[in-house]
Design a protein around this motif. Structure first.
Motif, PDB file in Angstrom:
ATOM      1  N   UNK A  25       0.864  -1.489  -0.199  1.00  0.00           N
ATOM      2  CA  UNK A  25       0.017   0.030   0.101  1.00  0.00           C
ATOM      3  C   UNK A  25       0.981   1.326   0.023  1.00  0.00           C
ATOM      4  N   UNK A  51       3.744   1.628  -0.965  1.00  0.00           N
ATOM      5  CA  UNK A  51       4.807   1.984  -2.223  1.00  0.00           C
ATOM      6  C   UNK A  51       3.719   2.570  -3.386  1.00  0.00           C
ATOM      7  N   UNK A  52       2.662   1.735  -3.618  1.00  0.00           N
ATOM      8  CA  UNK A  52       1.636   2.243  -4.487  1.00  0.00           C
ATOM      9  C   UNK A  52       1.131   3.732  -4.223  1.00  0.00           C
ATOM     10  N   UNK A  53       1.119   3.812  -3.045  1.00  0.00           N
ATOM     11  CA  UNK A  53       0.714   5.444  -2.317  1.00  0.00           C
ATOM     12  C   UNK A  53       1.549   6.432  -2.924  1.00  0.00           C
ATOM     13  N   UNK A 113       3.535   6.097  -5.581  1.00  0.00           N
ATOM     14  CA  UNK A 113       3.692   6.350  -7.201  1.00  0.00           C
ATOM     15  C   UNK A 113       2.570   7.111  -7.131  1.00  0.00           C
ATOM     16  N   UNK A 114       1.204   6.926  -6.593  1.00  0.00           N
ATOM     17  CA  UNK A 114       0.202   7.999  -7.044  1.00  0.00           C
ATOM     18  C   UNK A 114       0.500   9.293  -6.521  1.00  0.00           C
ATOM     19  N   UNK A 169       2.595  11.017  -9.094  1.00  0.00           N
ATOM     20  CA  UNK A 169       2.109  11.255 -10.391  1.00  0.00           C
ATOM     21  C   UNK A 169       1.264  12.488 -10.385  1.00  0.00           C
ATOM     22  N   UNK A 170       0.805  12.712  -9.261  1.00  0.00           N
ATOM     23  CA  UNK A 170      -0.119  13.852  -8.922  1.00  0.00           C
ATOM     24  C   UNK A 170       0.603  15.001  -9.318  1.00  0.00           C
ATOM     25  N   UNK A 192      -7.545   4.394  -6.530  1.00  0.00           N
ATOM     26  CA  UNK A 192      -6.687   5.237  -6.362  1.00  0.00           C
ATOM     27  C   UNK A 192      -6.520   5.856  -7.884  1.00  0.00           C
ATOM     28  N   UNK A 193      -7.305   7.235  -7.959  1.00  0.00           N
ATOM     29  CA  UNK A 193      -7.076   7.845  -9.202  1.00  0.00           C
ATOM     30  C   UNK A 193      -5.929   7.822 -10.076  1.00  0.00           C
ATOM     31  N   UNK A 194      -4.847   7.973  -9.189  1.00  0.00           N
ATOM     32  CA  UNK A 194      -3.662   8.331  -9.963  1.00  0.00           C
ATOM     33  C   UNK A 194      -2.820   6.966 -10.180  1.00  0.00           C
ATOM     34  N   UNK A 195      -3.279   5.863  -9.850  1.00  0.00           N
ATOM     35  CA  UNK A 195      -2.646   4.538 -10.156  1.00  0.00           C
ATOM     36  C   UNK A 195      -3.406   3.990 -11.415  1.00  0.00           C
ATOM     37  N   UNK A 228      -2.270  -1.414 -11.455  1.00  0.00           N
ATOM     38  CA  UNK A 228      -1.602  -1.125 -10.085  1.00  0.00           C
ATOM     39  C   UNK A 228      -2.865  -1.212  -9.051  1.00  0.00           C
ATOM     40  N   UNK A 241      -3.461  -3.912  -5.962  1.00  0.00           N
ATOM     41  CA  UNK A 241      -3.718  -3.436  -4.512  1.00  0.00           C
ATOM     42  C   UNK A 241      -5.184  -4.294  -4.210  1.00  0.00           C
ATOM     43  N   UNK A 295       2.004 -10.933  -2.825  1.00  0.00           N
ATOM     44  CA  UNK A 295       2.155 -10.164  -3.978  1.00  0.00           C
ATOM     45  C   UNK A 295       2.585 -10.793  -5.323  1.00  0.00           C
ATOM     46  N   UNK A 337      -7.922   7.629 -13.418  1.00  0.00           N
ATOM     47  CA  UNK A 337      -8.519   9.125 -13.598  1.00  0.00           C
ATOM     48  C   UNK A 337      -9.038   9.208 -15.042  1.00  0.00           C
TER      49      UNK A 337
END
Lengths: 258, 228
Positions: free
Chosen positions: A13, A15-17, A19-20, A23-24, B87-90, B94, B98, B107, B132
């Motif tokens: 969670x 690591x993915x956050x 990345x998100x 990108x924002x 999550x909109x930015x993933x 991805x 998750x 994983x 998104x």
């Protein structure tokens, strides 16, 4: 869920956050170092250029203080919102409630490694060469991490109970910024007992002071206090984690219905 | 017939704090319901009838305010819905990772499933674009593909077939029907009656937190349609 699964989930969670988040924004990952640098720049101009502080080598004093403080303040703030931010998930799955604040804390800690790397570079560029005292940084980081986890867990529960706590925690961080000697030297307090009381009762002030001792002044931190603080935090962690496990249903209900 | 789930006198009341005034909302009221193993049960009722609350209590997200819930201890249970909260930015990939990890996959297992999930969604190159940029139809397709990973004994399905266009809906039903084996207990909440008719043999009609009708699918659906 085994402990291994739990931590693997927290890590995924986090690591993915990351990345998100990267990108924002247009500057992506760079914001993690831009933000503390901007703070330092503003404080430096105000306190050194405008007010003419008498703290020796104020720039490095400020960098050490702000770079270690921002880890605490940002992380606890984010962790506070972590449960309500995952309402959709919590309303659907019976996951351990500590998972959410812990993932946020790990995410912020990954970011903080860049800030610490920058801190090391700044010190070396300014002529503070690595020495044996720097080894103290490791235990100090561990204790700060522990403090962040305990405070982050408590913050997430409080915000879950009443959203108003999010505002209060935000304000609290501002107060801490002033009360912890981020941009002023605690030794400027003329009354010795006040100074000691501040270091004793405010763990953030104590940690900031200790970081400066080992990185700038080649001094040993107060070991007895550090050990006492560690034990207290470990006890606090056991208590809070246990409470969050015991009241997991209550928390889920609060998150889903408010 | 052996029971899978048994709810006795279940009540649930939520505090609502609107403009400083404390009020309560009775989501469930002295509700009794027994679900047998392997049964395919449909749950119908208007908005605020208590369907979501009932599913959450069955899934053990939180316990009821009053009454008891018994669940056969050897049976695993999961609540599936489309709104997992992406999550909109993933990217889709991805987000699928998750979702899979959250549902208990390791994983490495999850990574092995990712291309199959991508194929199922028919998202094509969008699978590697941030969510998104998705249309709502694309979102629900991804939602469906990631929701159906679990193989628990009891499946609680919350509006899971409300997916986009007709062709994908058929495919989704096809995928779902593979999960509807004889020994699996399924409780389906759905707004479209024909989906319920197709899948469920028994239907429970909820109104204001109580059971208003319970019986063979056709009968209850008919009574429900008349009342509406």
């Amino acid at each position: 869920m085994t402990l291994k699964q739990y931590f693997s989930l927290v890590d995924t969670i986090a690591r993915l956050s990351l990345k998100a988040e990267a990108r924002r924004y247009y500057f992506g990952f760079w914001w993690w170092v831009i933000e503390p640098l901007l703070y330092v720049a503003v404080f430096y101009v105000v306190f050194e250029k405008f007010l003419g502080t008498r703290t020796p080598d104020f720039l490095m004093f400020l960098i050490v203080g702000k770079f270690t403080f921002i880890w605490f303040s940002k992380t606890v703030n984010y962790a506070g919102n972590s449960l309500i931010a995952n309402a959709g998930l919590i309303g659907r799955m019976d996951l351990p409630k500590t998972l959410f604040p812990l993932a946020v804390i790990l995410e912020c800690t990954y970011r903080q490694t860049a800030v610490f790397a920058l801190l090391g570079m700044a010190l070396i560029l300014d002529g503070y060469l690595p020495n044996a005292y720097w080894l103290w940084v490791l235990p100090l980081i561990c204790v700060e991490a522990l403090l962040i986890v305990v405070c982050g867990f408590i913050a997430s529960v409080l915000v879950c109970i009443k959203r108003d706590f999010a505002l209060l925690i935000n304000l609290g961080m501002l107060f801490l910024l002033f009360m912890s000697g981020v941009f002023w030297d605690l030794s400027a307090i003329s009354d010795q007992s006040t100074q000691e009381a501040l270091l004793f009762w405010n763990p953030v002030a104590f940690l900031l002071h200790s970081f400066r001792q080992v990185l700038l002044w080649q001094q040993t931190p107060d070991l007895a206090h550090l050990i006492g603080l560690t034990l207290l935090l470990l006890g606090g962690l056991a208590l809070v984690a246990n409470g969050m496990a015991r009241y997991r249903y209550y928390l889920a209900q609060r998150v889903v219905t408010t | 017939m052996m029971s899978a789930l048994k709810l006795t006198n279940v009540g649930m009341r939520f505090a609502m704090n609107s403009e400083g005034e404390k009020r309560h909302f009775q989501a469930l009221n002295a509700l009794n319901l027994e679900v047998n193993r392997g049964e395919k049960l449909g749950l119908i009722g208007g908005n605020g009838a208590g369907k979501s609350t009932l599913l959450r209590i069955m899934a053990g997200i939180y316990p009821p305010g009053s009454g008891t819930v018994w669940r056969a201890p050897e049976l695993s249970i999961a609540l599936l819905s489309l709104g997992l909260g992406f999550k909109n930015d993933l990217t889709g990939r991805e987000n699928a990772l998750l979702a899979a990890v959250l549902q208990g996959m390791s994983k490495s297992d999850a990574k092995r499933h990712l291309s199959a999930i991508g194929d199922f969604t028919e998202l094509g190159r969008f699978y590697d674009e941030p969510v998104k940029s998705y249309s709502s139809g694309m979102r629900t397709r991804l939602g469906f593909a990631t929701a159906l990973l679990l193989d628990t004994d009891i499946l609680l399905l919350d509006e899971i077939l409300a997916v986009g266009d007709q062709s994908f809906r058929n495919k989704a039903r096809e995928a779902l029907s593979q999960k509807l084996t004889e020994d699996r207990t399924v409780i389906l909440v759905h707004h479209a009656e024909n989906a319920i008719r197709e899948i469920c043999s028994r239907v429970v009609w909820l109104e204001q937190g109580q059971v208003r009708g319970d019986g063979p699918a056709e009968e209850v659906l008919e009574a429900y349609a008349k009342a509406a």
